[in-house]
Write an enzyme that holds these catalytic residues in place. Structure first.
Site, mmCIF file in Angstrom:
data_model
loop_
_atom_site.group_PDB
_atom_site.id
_atom_site.type_symbol
_atom_site.label_atom_id
_atom_site.label_comp_id
_atom_site.label_asym_id
_atom_site.label_seq_id
_atom_site.Cartn_x
_atom_site.Cartn_y
_atom_site.Cartn_z
ATOM 1 C CG HIS A 37 -88.984 29.639 18.646
ATOM 2 N ND1 HIS A 37 -89.362 30.004 19.941
ATOM 3 C CD2 HIS A 37 -89.826 28.968 18.149
ATOM 4 C CE1 HIS A 37 -90.396 29.347 20.285
ATOM 5 N NE2 HIS A 37 -90.784 28.717 19.210
ATOM 6 C CG ASP A 40 -92.987 25.576 11.829
ATOM 7 O OD1 ASP A 40 -93.755 24.586 11.748
ATOM 8 O OD2 ASP A 40 -93.361 26.624 12.478
#
Ligand code: COA
Length: 388
Positions: free
Chosen positions: A266, A322
């Site tokens: 991320h 996710d």
């Protein structure tokens, strides 16, 4: 010359008081409330109102908001007709962008979007937000039936947002634990500071485009695999790996060819995404409820996260939101190519909260660039041009 930072990494694009994150400590808050507390105690409806209004609602305010949302779930048959004319093989995010954009034609009236302080017609902003958020779930679930050649299942007013979403997919009363997990997933995906799709929403909103087009711009931006599209890729990846014992050789091979491991990494978090931690706990709760018998995908995901942590933690790459959401959605009977659409359903709350904030102090986005092309030169007639 201004300094160009690829991906605008570290460049503040706006000033916002909607959500905040600390990527080194793994902390995410909406309006100051930690995401863990919201996932545990709140509902998607309450969290949405918190994001839009900036404060937790009273019982009466929440009841009125829920009633408004429930009454706004039905989608006009014209929109379903548009869906019917789309190819069943198209990606659901393409359908969603088309359907949301088309809604604007059925609910015109953006005359109050005139710029400056006049944009603060909160009734208009609130009503449009409800129209969109309420219908997002209906559009996504309707598509599942339309693309398979069936009539959509109409929404029910006696169910909350998460329950109704699951009901519109299956036509059955949802399992209470799965509905609670879906509610938490919607809360966890509702907002996340200035990510790519929220930025797209802000840019579109700053031109005073209608909120339907603002959300359509954001839906298109969320669709890519480097953003919301990753959850679908995670499940495809886990299916490809097959079993937990295949994880390590598969991972070695992927890392050797510098491939991306979906659901890992991320831009903002250098530790594990707090939303992934919450989802992992929910996955374990579901596994316990099912007596540990959840099939190889769950075990493979846990083994892959463990192996990735050994290999990628030194680069600050850990599981993101996710990584676990897709497996949970699969358990709820949602097909993988609809995972990103569910993400969009949830994120519509955050996009519209940012739209409202943007309108409150609007200035059109018009950044600059660092030009790296040819300097000024004269046009050459085609007869005088020669192949190089
Ligand atoms: N798998 C393997 N390696 C990864 C990785 C992943 N998912 N994510 C980052 N890395 C590695 C990069 O290869 C790079 O290594 P290097 O320094 O040896 O070249 C390093 O970590 C830094 O990554 P970088 O691509 O610069 O980070 P970014 O901030 O530009 O990208 C993402 C962030 C999210 C786009 C990226 O992590 C990614 O593509 N993840 C997979 C897609 C995904 O799950 N997206 C959903 C995000 S919520």
């Amino acid at each position: 010359m201004s300094e160009y930072l690829p991906g605008l990494e570290g460049v503040p694009a706006t000033q916002s008081n909607i959500s905040d994150l600390d990527g080194n400590l793994g902390i995410l808050t909406y309006r100051g409330y930690p995401i863990e507390e919201l996932a545990l105690n709140s509902t998607f409806e309450e969290t949405t109102l918190l994001l839009l209004d900036g404060r937790l609602p009273t019982a009466d305010e929440l009841a009125a908001f829920e009633k408004h949302l429930r009454a706004s779930r039905v989608v006009k048959y014209n929109v379903r007709d548009i869906m019917k004319s789309l190819p069943a093989t198209g990606h659901p995010m393409e359908m969603l962008q088309t359907a949301v954009a088309s809604l604007g034609m059925f609910y015109p009236g953006d005359e109050c979007l005139t710029g400056g302080m006049q944009c603060q017609d909160l009734n208009y902003v609130h009503n449009m937000s409800v129209k969109i958020i309420a219908r997002m779930a209906t559009i996504v679930a309707n598509w599942e039936h339309v693309r398979n050649g069936y009539d959509p299942i109409p929404p029910r007013k006696d169910l909350n947002y998460a329950e109704n979403l699951l009901y519109m997919f299956s036509g059955e009363d949802p399992d209470p634990l799965l509905a609670r997990i879906m509610d938490a997933c919607l809360i966890l995906h509702a907002e996340h500071t200035i990510n790519a799709s929220t930025f797209a929403a802000l840019v579109a909103g700053s031109t005073l485009a209608s909120p339907f087009l603002v959300v359509a711009a954001a839906v298109g931006t969320l669709a890519g695999p480097l953003h919301g599209g990753a959850n679908q890729r995670v499940v495809e990846m886990l299916k490809e790996i097959g079993r937990p014992e295949n994880v390590r050789p598969w991972l070695e091979e992927q890392l050797a060819k510098k491939a991306k491991i979906w659901g890992m990494g991320h831009r903002e978090y250098k530790v594990k995404d707090p939303r992934a931690t919450i989802l992992q706990k929910m996955m374990r709760e579901l596994m316990e409820q099912r007596g540990g018998n959840m099939g190889p995908l769950f075990e493979t995901a846990l083994a892959l996260e463990e192996a990735c942590e050994e290999k990628l933690a030194p680069k600050g790459v850990y599981a993101n939101v996710d990584f676990y959401s897709g497996i949970l959605y699969l358990e709820m009977g949602i097909p993988p190519d609809q995972f990103t659409s569910i993400f969009a359903v949830a994120r519509s709350a955050g996009w519209l909260a940012h739209w409202r904030e943007q309108l409150g102090d609007n200035r059109i986005f018009r950044p600059t660039q660092v030009y790296s092309g040819e300097s000024k030169r004269s046009y050459v007639p085609i007869s005088e041009r020669h192949a190089k």
